[in-house]
Design a protein around this motif. Sequence first.
Motif, PDB file in Angstrom:
ATOM      1  N   VAL A   8       0.826  -1.209   0.000  1.00 20.97           N
ATOM      2  CA  VAL A   8       0.000   0.000   0.000  1.00 20.97           C
ATOM      3  C   VAL A   8       0.863   1.262   0.000  1.00 20.97           C
ATOM      4  CG1 VAL A   8      -1.684   1.323   1.340  1.00 20.97           C
ATOM      5  CG2 VAL A   8      -1.988  -1.140   1.055  1.00 20.97           C
ATOM      6  N   GLU A   9       1.921   1.286   0.779  1.00 16.44           N
ATOM      7  CA  GLU A   9       2.785   2.468   0.829  1.00 16.44           C
ATOM      8  C   GLU A   9       3.462   2.711  -0.514  1.00 16.44           C
ATOM      9  OE1 GLU A   9       5.447   2.082   4.108  1.00 16.44           O
ATOM     10  OE2 GLU A   9       3.828   2.059   5.572  1.00 16.44           O
ATOM     11  N   GLU A  10       3.955   1.640  -1.142  1.00 16.92           N
ATOM     12  CA  GLU A  10       4.570   1.771  -2.459  1.00 16.92           C
ATOM     13  C   GLU A  10       3.532   2.200  -3.494  1.00 16.92           C
ATOM     14  OE1 GLU A  10       7.034  -0.831  -5.777  1.00 16.92           O
ATOM     15  OE2 GLU A  10       6.081  -1.865  -4.105  1.00 16.92           O
ATOM     16  N   ALA A  11       2.326   1.645  -3.389  1.00 16.65           N
ATOM     17  CA  ALA A  11       1.256   1.994  -4.321  1.00 16.65           C
ATOM     18  C   ALA A  11       0.924   3.481  -4.230  1.00 16.65           C
ATOM     19  CB  ALA A  11       0.021   1.141  -4.043  1.00 16.65           C
ATOM     20  N   ALA A  12       0.933   4.027  -3.032  1.00 16.64           N
ATOM     21  CA  ALA A  12       0.648   5.449  -2.852  1.00 16.64           C
ATOM     22  C   ALA A  12       1.699   6.303  -3.564  1.00 16.64           C
ATOM     23  CB  ALA A  12       0.589   5.802  -1.371  1.00 16.64           C
ATOM     24  N   GLU A  13       2.944   5.879  -3.496  1.00  9.20           N
ATOM     25  CA  GLU A  13       4.035   6.624  -4.130  1.00  9.20           C
ATOM     26  C   GLU A  13       4.025   6.477  -5.646  1.00  9.20           C
ATOM     27  OE1 GLU A  13       7.634   5.223  -2.372  1.00  9.20           O
ATOM     28  OE2 GLU A  13       7.053   5.856  -0.356  1.00  9.20           O
ATOM     29  N   ARG A  14       3.508   5.352  -6.159  1.00  7.53           N
ATOM     30  CA  ARG A  14       3.576   5.064  -7.596  1.00  7.53           C
ATOM     31  C   ARG A  14       2.192   4.951  -8.226  1.00  7.53           C
ATOM     32  NH1 ARG A  14       7.646   0.148  -8.198  1.00  7.53           N
ATOM     33  NH2 ARG A  14       7.371   0.715 -10.374  1.00  7.53           N
ATOM     34  N   GLU A  16       0.225   6.838 -10.127  1.00  9.18           N
ATOM     35  CA  GLU A  16       0.071   7.150 -11.555  1.00  9.18           C
ATOM     36  C   GLU A  16       0.546   5.983 -12.421  1.00  9.18           C
ATOM     37  OE1 GLU A  16      -1.363   9.635 -13.195  1.00  9.18           O
ATOM     38  OE2 GLU A  16      -1.979  10.621 -11.351  1.00  9.18           O
ATOM     39  N   GLU A  17       1.674   5.409 -12.083  1.00  3.27           N
ATOM     40  CA  GLU A  17       2.214   4.270 -12.837  1.00  3.27           C
ATOM     41  C   GLU A  17       1.284   3.061 -12.741  1.00  3.27           C
ATOM     42  OE1 GLU A  17       6.089   1.305 -12.698  1.00  3.27           O
ATOM     43  OE2 GLU A  17       6.075   3.097 -11.444  1.00  3.27           O
ATOM     44  N   LEU A  18       0.760   2.796 -11.543  1.00  2.00           N
ATOM     45  CA  LEU A  18      -0.136   1.659 -11.358  1.00  2.00           C
ATOM     46  C   LEU A  18      -1.451   1.850 -12.108  1.00  2.00           C
ATOM     47  CD1 LEU A  18       0.542   0.921  -7.584  1.00  2.00           C
ATOM     48  CD2 LEU A  18       1.422  -0.315  -9.585  1.00  2.00           C
ATOM     49  N   ILE A  19      -1.939   3.086 -12.174  1.00  2.00           N
ATOM     50  CA  ILE A  19      -3.151   3.364 -12.945  1.00  2.00           C
ATOM     51  C   ILE A  19      -2.915   3.046 -14.422  1.00  2.00           C
ATOM     52  CG2 ILE A  19      -4.633   5.218 -13.813  1.00  2.00           C
ATOM     53  CD1 ILE A  19      -4.443   6.442 -10.971  1.00  2.00           C
ATOM     54  N   GLU A  20      -1.778   3.447 -14.945  1.00  2.00           N
ATOM     55  CA  GLU A  20      -1.465   3.152 -16.351  1.00  2.00           C
ATOM     56  C   GLU A  20      -1.407   1.646 -16.597  1.00  2.00           C
ATOM     57  OE1 GLU A  20      -1.399   5.212 -18.947  1.00  2.00           O
ATOM     58  OE2 GLU A  20      -2.042   6.732 -17.499  1.00  2.00           O
ATOM     59  N   LEU A  21      -0.850   0.905 -15.653  1.00  2.00           N
ATOM     60  CA  LEU A  21      -0.801  -0.552 -15.784  1.00  2.00           C
ATOM     61  C   LEU A  21      -2.208  -1.143 -15.764  1.00  2.00           C
ATOM     62  CD1 LEU A  21       2.247  -1.274 -13.462  1.00  2.00           C
ATOM     63  CD2 LEU A  21       2.176  -1.481 -15.962  1.00  2.00           C
ATOM     64  N   ALA A  22      -3.053  -0.639 -14.890  1.00  2.00           N
ATOM     65  CA  ALA A  22      -4.435  -1.129 -14.821  1.00  2.00           C
ATOM     66  C   ALA A  22      -5.191  -0.801 -16.103  1.00  2.00           C
ATOM     67  CB  ALA A  22      -5.150  -0.529 -13.607  1.00  2.00           C
ATOM     68  N   VAL A  37      -5.260  -6.622  -0.300  1.00  2.00           N
ATOM     69  CA  VAL A  37      -6.388  -5.923   0.312  1.00  2.00           C
ATOM     70  C   VAL A  37      -7.218  -5.147  -0.708  1.00  2.00           C
ATOM     71  CG1 VAL A  37      -5.335  -5.744   2.601  1.00  2.00           C
ATOM     72  CG2 VAL A  37      -4.955  -3.930   0.921  1.00  2.00           C
ATOM     73  N   ALA A  38      -6.667  -4.930  -1.915  1.00  2.00           N
ATOM     74  CA  ALA A  38      -7.409  -4.163  -2.924  1.00  2.00           C
ATOM     75  C   ALA A  38      -6.920  -4.543  -4.316  1.00  2.00           C
ATOM     76  CB  ALA A  38      -7.222  -2.672  -2.693  1.00  2.00           C
ATOM     77  N   LEU A  39      -7.805  -4.345  -5.281  1.00  2.00           N
ATOM     78  CA  LEU A  39      -7.488  -4.575  -6.684  1.00  2.00           C
ATOM     79  C   LEU A  39      -7.784  -3.294  -7.444  1.00  2.00           C
ATOM     80  CD1 LEU A  39      -6.872  -6.389  -9.161  1.00  2.00           C
ATOM     81  CD2 LEU A  39      -9.282  -7.067  -9.112  1.00  2.00           C
ATOM     82  N   LEU A  40      -6.801  -2.789  -8.165  1.00  2.00           N
ATOM     83  CA  LEU A  40      -6.967  -1.584  -8.971  1.00  2.00           C
ATOM     84  C   LEU A  40      -7.356  -2.009 -10.380  1.00  2.00           C
ATOM     85  CD1 LEU A  40      -6.637   1.512  -9.168  1.00  2.00           C
ATOM     86  CD2 LEU A  40      -4.257   1.093  -9.804  1.00  2.00           C
ATOM     87  N   THR A  41      -8.469  -1.491 -10.862  1.00  2.00           N
ATOM     88  CA  THR A  41      -8.926  -1.830 -12.210  1.00  2.00           C
ATOM     89  C   THR A  41      -9.115  -0.557 -13.021  1.00  2.00           C
ATOM     90  OG1 THR A  41     -11.254  -1.800 -11.558  1.00  2.00           O
ATOM     91  CG2 THR A  41     -10.124  -3.906 -11.434  1.00  2.00           C
ATOM     92  N   GLY A  42      -9.033  -0.686 -14.314  1.00  2.00           N
ATOM     93  CA  GLY A  42      -9.257   0.439 -15.206  1.00  2.00           C
ATOM     94  C   GLY A  42     -10.615   0.313 -15.875  1.00  2.00           C
TER      95      GLY A  42
END
Length: 66
Positions: A8-14, A16-22, A37-42
């Motif tokens: 979660v901490e790394e996800a908060a820092e990255r 924008e990058e994770l959104i692009e991957l989703a 604990v969570a799944l990011l979807t686009g």
Amino acid sequence: MMVIFADVEEAAERLEELIELALRQDEVYMSRDGRPVALLTGFWRSDALVSGENAQNLSEAEAPIA
């Protein structure tokens, strides 16, 4: 398609990058203490967007964010 796990901490820092991957349909899981604990979807279709009375902005949400 790739499966990506981020703390979660790394996800908060990255975020924008994770959104692009989703958005390119990779599976992006966020974990806390090694447990997902969570799944990011686009969204790929405009009709998939949330609408109606139950939709809220984050600033309007009742649940506090820890």
